[in-house]
Scaffold this active site. Structure first.
Site, PDB file in Angstrom:
ATOM      1  N   MET A   1      24.546   8.275   2.370  1.00  0.00           N
ATOM      2  CA  MET A   1      24.350   9.535   3.078  1.00  0.00           C
ATOM      3  C   MET A   1      24.588   9.361   4.578  1.00  0.00           C
ATOM      4  SD  MET A   1      23.937  12.646   2.748  1.00  0.00           S
ATOM      5  CE  MET A   1      23.069  13.344   1.352  1.00  0.00           C
TER       6      MET A   1
ATOM      7  N   LYS B   1     -17.580  -0.509   6.189  1.00  0.00           N
ATOM      8  CA  LYS B   1     -18.007  -1.462   5.167  1.00  0.00           C
ATOM      9  C   LYS B   1     -19.504  -1.385   4.887  1.00  0.00           C
ATOM     10  CE  LYS B   1     -17.428  -6.133   3.503  1.00  0.00           C
ATOM     11  NZ  LYS B   1     -16.798  -7.443   3.688  1.00  0.00           N
TER      12      LYS B   1
ATOM     13  N   PHE C   1     -11.682  -7.227  14.019  1.00  0.00           N
ATOM     14  CA  PHE C   1     -10.627  -7.699  13.127  1.00  0.00           C
ATOM     15  C   PHE C   1     -10.287  -6.615  12.101  1.00  0.00           C
ATOM     16  CE2 PHE C   1      -9.355 -10.000   9.177  1.00  0.00           C
ATOM     17  CZ  PHE C   1      -8.111 -10.404   9.635  1.00  0.00           C
ATOM     18  N   GLN C   2      -9.018  -6.274  12.000  1.00  0.00           N
ATOM     19  CA  GLN C   2      -8.508  -5.246  11.085  1.00  0.00           C
ATOM     20  C   GLN C   2      -9.130  -3.877  11.309  1.00  0.00           C
ATOM     21  OE1 GLN C   2      -8.513  -6.965   7.058  1.00  0.00           O
ATOM     22  NE2 GLN C   2      -6.501  -7.795   7.551  1.00  0.00           N
TER      23      GLN C   2
ATOM     24  N   GLU D   1       0.810  -1.220   0.000  1.00  0.00           N
ATOM     25  CA  GLU D   1       0.000   0.000   0.000  1.00  0.00           C
ATOM     26  C   GLU D   1       0.846   1.274   0.000  1.00  0.00           C
ATOM     27  OE1 GLU D   1      -0.554  -2.659   1.848  1.00  0.00           O
ATOM     28  OE2 GLU D   1      -2.666  -3.229   1.686  1.00  0.00           O
TER      29      GLU D   1
HETATM   30  C1  LIG Z   1      12.485   5.249   5.223  1.00  0.00           C
HETATM   31  C2  LIG Z   1      13.761   5.882   5.602  1.00  0.00           C
HETATM   32  N1  LIG Z   1      14.559   5.303   6.525  1.00  0.00           N
HETATM   33  C3  LIG Z   1      15.751   5.864   6.846  1.00  0.00           C
HETATM   34  C4  LIG Z   1      16.154   7.031   6.255  1.00  0.00           C
HETATM   35  C5  LIG Z   1      17.495   7.666   6.635  1.00  0.00           C
HETATM   36  N2  LIG Z   1      18.421   7.679   5.476  1.00  0.00           N
HETATM   37  C6  LIG Z   1      18.605   8.781   4.719  1.00  0.00           C
HETATM   38  S1  LIG Z   1      19.644   8.528   3.430  1.00  0.00           S
HETATM   39  C7  LIG Z   1      19.889   6.929   3.876  1.00  0.00           C
HETATM   40  C8  LIG Z   1      20.788   6.046   3.067  1.00  0.00           C
HETATM   41  C9  LIG Z   1      20.225   5.743   1.729  1.00  0.00           C
HETATM   42  O1  LIG Z   1      21.004   4.768   1.113  1.00  0.00           O
HETATM   43  P1  LIG Z   1      20.913   4.523  -0.437  1.00  0.00           P
HETATM   44  O2  LIG Z   1      19.505   4.415  -0.860  1.00  0.00           O
HETATM   45  O3  LIG Z   1      21.812   3.395  -0.809  1.00  0.00           O
HETATM   46  O4  LIG Z   1      21.438   5.902  -1.029  1.00  0.00           O
HETATM   47  P2  LIG Z   1      22.924   6.514  -1.038  1.00  0.00           P
HETATM   48  O5  LIG Z   1      22.965   7.548   0.044  1.00  0.00           O
HETATM   49  O6  LIG Z   1      23.888   5.417  -0.820  1.00  0.00           O
HETATM   50  O7  LIG Z   1      23.055   7.140  -2.386  1.00  0.00           O
HETATM   51  C10 LIG Z   1      19.158   6.615   5.020  1.00  0.00           C
HETATM   52  C11 LIG Z   1      19.182   5.312   5.701  1.00  0.00           C
HETATM   53  C12 LIG Z   1      15.272   7.619   5.327  1.00  0.00           C
HETATM   54  N3  LIG Z   1      15.556   8.788   4.720  1.00  0.00           N
HETATM   55  N4  LIG Z   1      14.108   7.020   4.994  1.00  0.00           N
END
Ligand SMILES: Cc1ncc(C[n+]2csc(CCOP(=O)(O)OP(=O)(O)O)c2C)c(N)n1
Ligand SMILES: [Mg+2]
Lengths: 574, 163
Positions: free
Chosen positions: A482, A163, A113-114, A51
């Site tokens: 990052m 529902k 439920f749900q 979703e």
């Molecule tokens: C759902 C979610 N969880 C955690 C984060 C924190 N976060 C920001 S950038 C990042 C790393 C992303 O890794 P990747 O997709 O491999 O991108 P890269 O920075 O390596 O280009 C994380 C964990 C986030 N922004 N969103």
């Protein structure tokens, strides 16, 4: 007079509202609605595999088209799975209507439920929400939902539908409501003329002006007007991440985007400006850095359709509440026939800005040497060349997102589709899917990272079912780049859980779904692979591009500093 | 500074929770909250007292106005206004203190509305300051229970908060 069940009213309303695609996933509480959708063929339902993806797909469509996206989920887990996507849309002011099934009215409150109180759960992340209390309300409530979602400052609206409201046995009169009555909601249609006059006087007298414009110009469909106004005045403009493309980036007056990873010249110009003309931007913390050191010499004009955005974090000297388009048009007519008061100061201002530009020219990153790993920046530059800067580019969140925004040059609004406010990993791929379905003849590419892609990669199955030909460019640095960058800078390179030790073989993974995957290791493989990927508009192609895991995103503002306080590379700072 | 904000709210399920939720979501403070239907059955009147500097109060009123269920809003503290709160207090009333309580009740123009051999239940109306003062006066005698309605208010003069 037409008698319809609640479920048929929903299907019929969506037709009458002109909804072409609805993204969703069925379940008990939504089954009457699913049956009604099945018995018609105007509204096409796209079955996602989670979703959250339904909300991102509808969101991507909404961002690209400027119209409200539409989602249908069942109660409980279906609705809670949609929450991240609703929050994503809320933070970026994206119009979206989410229809949630709910347990039957007589069960509400019994922990049936749900059963989840989804109106309660989503309350802080929606523009508004409704619960249907009688089937006969359905047409009017849905009309209100779409109206609220897409007017004023847009945002997501949740409609909770028990529902029994959609039971096939109960029929009521259906009329498509052409008008909406909401006594407490009257979005402003124009700004205060006196304030606009005052703003224009200041604009004409400015010596070091900068336009700072945001997503409000894009969602407010004011790009053309903005471009006219900025060209007429000849002033520099910087945009937020969300505002990219509202003014053509290839034009000399555009300094790029600003803030934490914004361009050197944007942040320098903001810091030294004497007048900031902010339109549809909200001075958020990723833009301003430390607000107490923000733009010390500038007066601020702030135009926004949402009064609560004005003077929220930074005090405006001339607040103007109104939609970007009408305010900009009024500004244009006031500027016409007038000359700027200090042309010589403006010439000096541009000399200064061009100096900042020249300072960084050719030094933005170090290209890869033969035999070394590719630089992610090189990949984006090549992507921009191959797609002639015209693709819809969605991103996930991380370094790749920043590189995509920095190195792809956007000349049109609604082309960079990115989760700016919430920063939702997993957004990019389903968003691309939603866009591609609605713009089948355009190039739609998702720039992702191996971390983010794994959050929503189940949607490969949806793309297979509906033949969605998006391109995926995976900037594979085998790490949560990052996060790793922050750990390098703030935690002495202790890489706590930012390294992905057990990545799948993406090539095999993509082929398992029957799609084409290309692995790219070197610079000379890059352009041919991109050409191959974009050769057929209708084919999903995945490029797994191995890039330098040690690269950082620069510039990067120094925490708690002013706009001008930036790291420019691993060894240089302002 | 302390502000009294009065709101005409759609009388809909969930409307109140949007107002209350807004305060906690945005870290605004609620001192008192009072809500009841009006002469128009489709509207409730809600009065909230809150404390904040001008910037915070501006944000509070702007965000409240943004809620779709908020039909009208006024910051009563911006003009002349009447502020009232009702309080019911159970105080110990034994021996010599029984007369002492009665005298204090009269001084504050409060009323004793229920009596037992050991306590009085006192009803008092006024602005929040008066109610606080009464509680302070009663403290040495012994306060057993306090029920306050929260502040309600209305503008002085011809000004009317209506649709
Ligand atoms: C759902 C979610 N969880 C955690 C984060 C924190 N976060 C920001 S950038 C990042 C790393 C992303 O890794 P990747 O997709 O491999 O991108 P890269 O920075 O390596 O280009 C994380 C964990 C986030 N922004 N969103
Ligand atoms: Mg990565």
């Amino acid at each position: 007079m037409e008698l319809l069940s609640g479920a048929d009213m929903i299907a019929r309303f969506l037709q009458d509202e002109g909804i072409e695609y609805i993204y969703g996933y069925p379940g008990g509480a939504a089954l009457h609605i699913y049956d009604a959708l099945f018995r018609q063929d105007k509204v096409k339902h796209i079955l996602v595999r989670h979703e959250q993806a339904a909300t991102h797909a509808a969101d991507g469509y909404a961002r690209a088209s400027g119209k409200a996206g539409c989602v249908l989920v069942t109660s409980g887990p279906g609705a809670t799975n949609a929450v991240t996507g609703i929050a994503t849309a809320y933070m970026d002011s994206i119009p979206m209507v989410v229809l949630c099934g709910q347990v039957a009215s007589h069960l509400i409150g019994e922990d049936a439920f749900q059963e989840t109180d989804i109106v309660g759960v989503t309350r802080p992340i929606v523009k508004h929400s409704f619960s249907i209390r009688h089937p006969s309300e359905i047409p009017e409530v849905l009309k209100k939902a779409f109206y609220l979602a897409s007017t004023g400052r847009p945002g997501p609206v949740v409609v909770d539908i028990p529902k029994d409201m959609t039971a096939p046995t109960e029929r009521y009169e259906y009329v498509y409501p052409k008008k909406v009555k909401l006594r407490s909601y009257n979005p402003v249609t124009r700004g205060h003329t006196g304030q606009i006059k005052k703003a224009v006087e200041m604009m004409l007298k400015a010596k070091r002006p900068v336009f700072y414009t945001g997503g409000g110009v894009v969602t407010g469909k004011a790009s053309e007007g903005l471009t006219d106004l900025v060209k007429q005045l000849g002033y520099p403009i910087t945009t937020t991440l969300m505002g990219i493309g509202a003014y053509p980036q290839s034009d000399r007056q555009c300094l790029g985007w600003l803030g934490m990873h914004g361009s050197y010249e944007s942040n320098m110009a903001m810091h030294h400006a004497d007048l900031i003309i902010a339109i549809g931007a909200r001075f958020d913390d990723r833009v301003t850095n430390n607000t107490s050191k923000f733009c010390p010499t500038a007066k601020i004009i702030h135009v926004d359709v949402d009064p609560s955005s004005i003077s929220k974090t930074v005090r405006a000297d001339v607040p103007i509440v109104g939609p970007a388009s009408s305010v900009i048009n009024e500004m244009i007519s006031l500027v016409q026939g007038h000359n700027v008061a200090h042309p010589e100061a403006l010439t000096e201002w541009w000399e200064k800005i061009d100096g900042w530009r020249a300072d960084r020219e050719g030094k933005l990153y170090e290209p890869s040497k033969p035999g070394e790993a590719l630089k992610p920046q090189e990949v984006i530059e090549a992507l921009c060349r191959v797609t002639r800067g015209e693709a819809y580019v969605t991103t996930d969140v991380g370094q790749h997102q920043m590189f995509a925004a920095q190195y792809y040059k956007f000349d049109k609004p609604n082309r960079l589709i990115t989760s700016g406010g919430l920063g939702t990993m997993g957004f990019g791929f389903p968003a691309a899917m939603g866009i591609k379905q609605n713009y089948p003849d355009d190039d739609v590419v998702c720039v992702t990272g191996e971390g983010s892609f794994q959050m929503m990669m189940q949607e490969l199955s949806t793309c297979k079912q509906y033949g969605v030909g998006v391109k995926i460019v995976n900037l594979n640095n085998a790490s949560l780049g990052m996060v790793r960058q922050w750990q390098d800078l703030n935690y002495k390179s202790r890489h706590a859980h930012s390294y992905m030790e057990s990545l799948p073989d993406f090539h095999m993974l993509i082929e398992a779904y029957g799609f084409t995957a290309i692995t790219v290791n070197t610079l000379d493989e890059l352009e041919p692979a991109l050409e191959r990927a974009f050769a057929d508009k209708h084919e999903l192609v995945f490029l797994d591009v191995k890039v330098d895991p040690f690269e950082h995103v620069y510039p990067m503002q120094v925490p708690l500093g002013a706009m001008r306080d930036m790291l420019l590379s691993k060894t240089e700072r302002t | 500074m302390r502000h009294i904000i009065s709101i005409l709210l759609e009388n809909e399920p969930g409307a109140l929770s949007r107002v209350v939720g807004l305060f906690s979501q945005r870290n605004f403070n609620i001192e008192t909250l009072n809500v009841a239907p009006t002469e128009d059955p489709s509207l409730s009147r809600l009065t909230v007292t809150t404390v904040g500097d001008d910037r915070v109060i501006e944000q509070i009123t702007k965000h409240l106005n943004k809620l779709i269920d908020v039909v009208k809003l006024v910051d009563l503290t911006e003009g002349n206004h009447i502020e009232r709160e009702l309080m019911l207090v159970k105080v110990k009333a034994l021996g010599a203190a029984r007369d002492e309580v009665k005298r204090t009740v009269d001084i504050f123009r409060a009323q004793i509305v229920d009596v037992t051999p050991s306590l009085y239940t006192v009803q008092i109306t006024g602005d929040a300051g008066k109610l606080d003062a009464f509680l302070q006066a009663m403290a040495p005698v012994g306060i057993l229970e306090v029920a306050r309605t929260g502040v309600s208010g209305i503008a002085r003069g011809d000004k009317v908060l209506s649709l």
